[in-house]
Structures are given as C-alpha cells and as structure tokens.
Design a protein around this motif. Structure first.
Motif: not given
Length: 527
Positions: A444-453, A479-482, A498-501
C-alpha cells in the motif's frame, strides 16, 4: 529326479512367549489368537514340477531349488541353468540363462499353473535365485496378535514399533515408525488400506500410554476412525471437517516450532535427548505425536497448496521433535501424491492398484497392479530400494472396539480428561495470512508513493514472486486502493494519494465521461 534337494521352510514363524504386560497397558488377550498355518507339500511339489516343465518347454533349463509358503502366496526359488552352444570353431560353450527370458514367460507360467496372477521377482535380494510367487488355493488370515507375539516384534524395543504383516515365507514383518520417519500408503478401494491403518494404530495403543504418545486422527470419510473417540491418547476427537483439518495441520507445524525452541533452550537435539534432560531438571516430558490421515485426496481437492506445503514441512523437519505422519490415499495420481510429498516419504506401502501407472507413481516401479487385494501389499523400506511382499495384518471391528473400550475405562478410572477441547480451538484459516498483512501494508505504501500499481512493479520493489504479487494487487483492489485491471497489461490506476487516508472516490469526477479513456491513457504514460 528333479525334486531332490528341495527344501521348504516352516510355513509360519514360531511365536515367542507373550511379553508381560506393563502396568496400565492392555493385554494382547483382547485380540483373537491367530489360527495355525497349513502346509500342503504335495501341492507345492506339483506346482514346482509344472514350473520346471513349462520353462523346459520354452527351451529354458532351470530347477526349483526351494519354495516358501506364505499366508497368501508361495514363492518358488528358481535356479536358472546353462544353455550349451557350439561356437564357430566347434567348441562347446555354456551360457547362463538370462533372467529376462524367464520374466518374458510370466503369462505362460500363469496359464500353466492356472493362477490368476503371478509375480516374478528377479532376482531374489541376496540370493542367486529368481522368485516366482504363485497364489495359494487356500489363503490364511494373518492375525494382529500373532505378529505382536512374534519373536521379531519382541526383539524390537522401539516405542513406535508397528506390525505390518507376514512375508512370503510366513515370517513376521515389523517396522519402527520413528526410523521411517513417515509412512505413505496407497491402493485402490477395498485393497486393505483402512485395515492396515487400524492395525498400525492398534500396535501403537497396545504399547504406549497417553503420557508417551498422542494421536491426531483425520478421517474425512467419517466412518473409519470414529470408533477411537473417547480414548485418552487423542489430541482431539477424530477430525472429520475439512476446514478443521487444515487448521489442525497448521497447529502441528506450530507445535513443531515450539518444540524446536524448547530444544534450543535446554541444548537438546531431539525428543529423546530433551526427555532425558527433562527428567533431571524437573521439566515436563514431551509425548510423541502421530498424525494419521485416512484420505489425502479429499484434502488435496479442497486446498492443495496449503496441504502440500504443510505436509512437506512436517515431513522435512518434524522427525527430531517426535512428530510422525501416516498418510493413506486411494488415488495415487500425480496431483495427489506429488513429487514433493513423495520425496519426503521414503517409506511407502502400495496395496493393489488398477494400473501400472499408479504403481509407478507410488513405488517408482511396476508390480502393485499384480497384487491380489485384501491386504496384499508391497513395502518399500526407507533403507532399501528392494520391495518386500507382505500380507497385512487383519484386525476386526470387535477387537478394535475392545481396545478402545479398555482405554476409555482407564481414562475414567484415572480421571484422565479424554474430551478436552482441541488445542487448535480458536485458530482460523485466516490466521496464516498474518505475515502477508505486513506485505499488504508495505505494498500500500509503495503504490501510494510511486503512483503506480502492477504485479511486476511489486515484484521488483518487494523482491517477491509473481503469485504473491498478483494476490497483493487483488487485495489492494478489494480495499479500493487501486482500480480494476486495464486492458493491454497496463498499470492500474492508484485511487489513493500519498497523503490520503481514504480512497479518492472523486478522482475521476472532474473528467468528462467521453474523455475518461484518454485520461486513463495519460495516467498510464505518466506512471
């Protein structure tokens, strides 16, 4: 005459005197005495003559040097002769008969002997003979009591010694489960697997108290082992629910890890050393644990990956901790008895199977397709590649019920709690995913930081395999993250910044519906 010089061993090993029963253990009087074997010398001599005449008719000089009558088959030891030929110079030369010529006459010998199936063992291990095994007209039943009272069984002092049956010469065949250290059984329906399992369990119950041995019985068929419910040796009532089976096997792996941690604390290498140290340090000794699974195929159909991984880990590491597996299946195909499972079970027993392919799967060699059924087996010992033909022990339901009733009475008299809740009570199938929860947070942290999945992206960043990376992508989507998978193998849209909860539900609100596809392409190019 050809018959001179032949000798026949006694049809049955003389039983030793029954060993005195230690206090607290059941008496062998609970079992029915074994009927004495009969020996028909005239019939054996006639068959030996037929074998010699048949081989001579096909131009193979040989003589029957000996025969051994077992409970189900008689093995005739054939000594190949010599063929005399004249070479080009006119010299007379003698050539030994090739074993392959005798093997090629299997069907002709069966026809001459009017036998249903014959098996040729070429050569007999340690002997200069070819063994021809012919079924007896009158088959004898091998009783469990006769093997347990035999001299061979009495000489073996191992706590986990088990009775397998009698060989082709009528000798008792016993084995030490601890030295195997695991046993795999296979055979077609009705070939005698469940009877053999009951004989193994009974052998253990006759010579081990609940303080020395604990049993985990797994019976997906629900009818074979439920008779043991209530005895104090059981870790839990017989497990019949498939989901509970997987949880129980996971508990066994945790128990193995716990025992290794205790060994490390006291400086012991195995359970025997730990129990010796425990006696001097006032620690609680560890009992041995035997896990018996009556039908592996049912478990492999439900959760093949989990079952194979757990069984292989136990088979590789559990020996030193006193945990041993006895597994039976009636479908010895490659998707049930996988290569990994087979590699970790050097001791195997095959009962009658339907084809040569099944025999090769379980034993790596043909032969089991020619067995007679009803307890007729081939045993591959862990220390020898040679197969040993055995007629398995028979133990009746009445005898098993008497044995189980004895231990139930003992539990009541000594106030043992035989119906304690299972030690894995409260565990769930999802508990095994705890290690992956950490990976999920990392992904989760990786895809938030880099913006790709994508699965390949997670593979590179987290150094994991593709199956686990693909599973993590599916969990991120749940989890509706991607977003959902895109066509053409493109990366998925990251719905959380990156900063969204919370998932960015309005990420596409400002995009017109007709421009959405262009928006997706732009996001993919930027990624």
């Amino acid at each position: 005459p050809k018959g001179t010089g032949r000798r026949s061993r006694p049809p049955r090993e003389a039983a030793a005197r029954p060993l005195p029963t230690p206090a607290g253990l059941p008496s062998l009087d609970l079992l029915t005495p074994e009927a004495p074997g009969t020996s028909d010398e005239a019939d054996a001599r006639l068959k030996a003559q037929i074998i010699e005449d048949t081989l001579e008719a096909f131009g193979i000089p040989a003589r029957v040097a000996e025969w051994h009558r077992g409970p189900v088959v008689t093995q005739f030891g054939v000594e190949p002769g010599y063929i005399e030929r004249t070479d080009r110079e006119g010299n007379l030369r003698r050539y030994k008969v090739r074993v392959s010529k005798i093997l090629s006459l299997t069907n002709d010998l069966a026809l001459a002997l009017a036998a249903t199936q014959i098996r040729i063992e070429a050569p007999v291990p340690g002997r200069a003979l070819v063994g021809i095994e012919v079924p007896n007209e009158h088959k004898a039943v091998v009783g469990l009591r006769g093997v347990l009272e035999s001299e061979t069984f009495g000489k073996m002092r191992a706590p986990l010694r088990i009775a397998l049956g009698r060989g082709v010469s009528g000798e008792a065949v016993v084995a030490d489960l601890a030295s195997m250290p695991h046993l795999l059984l296979a055979g077609a329906t009705g070939s005698g697997k469940s009877v053999c399992l009951n004989a193994i369990i009974a052998s253990l119950l006759f010579f081990n108290t609940p303080e020395q041995l604990r049993l985990l019985l797994i019976d997906p068929k629900r009818v074979e082992m439920t008779k043991y419910n209530g005895i104090p040796h059981l870790l839990s009532p017989v497990v019949v629910d498939i989901e509970k089976v997987i949880v129980a096997l996971r508990w066994v792996t945790r128990e193995m890890d716990r025992r290794y941690a205790l060994f490390a604390e006291v400086g012991a290498r195995n359970i025997e050393a730990y129990n010796r140290i425990a006696g001097s340090k006032a620690l609680e000794p560890m009992p041995m644990v035997v896990v018996v699974i009556d039908e592996l195929a049912d478990l492999m159909l439900v959760a093949p990956d989990d079952v194979e991984r757990t069984i292989c880990r136990l088979a590789q590491m559990a020996r030193a901790t006193g945990i041993h597996l006895v597994i039976a299946t009636q479908r010895p195909s490659v998707d049930v008895v996988t290569g990994l499972i087979k590699a970790n079970f050097p001791a195997r027993v095959s009962f009658a199977v339907t084809s040569q392919v099944d025999s090769r799967v379980i034993l790596d060699t043909p032969g089991a397709e020619k067995l007679l059924g009803r307890g007729d087996m081939l045993y591959m010992a862990p220390d020898s590649p040679q197969l040993q033909r055995i007629q398995g022990c028979f133990v009746s339901d009445k005898e098993l019920e008497a044995l189980a009733a004895y231990w139930r009475r003992q539990a009541l008299e000594s106030m043992m709690q035989a119906d304690l809740p299972a030690p894995w009570e409260g565990m769930s199938l999802e508990e095994e995913d705890d290690p992956e929860d950490d990976l999920l947070e990392q992904a989760t942290e990786l895809v938030r930081k880099h913006g790709q999945a994508s699965a390949s992206f997670l593979q590179r960043q987290m150094r994991i395999g593709y199956p686990r990376a693909a599973r993590l992508i599916d969990q991120l989507e749940e989890r509706n993250i991607v977003g959902p998978a895109e066509s053409g193998g493109r990366s998925r849209i990251v719905l959380v910044g990156p900063d969204d909860d919370a998932p960015a539900e309005d990420a596409t609100d400002d995009v017109e519906a007709e421009d959405y596809e262009d928006y997706v392409e732009e996001e993919a190019e930027e990624a």
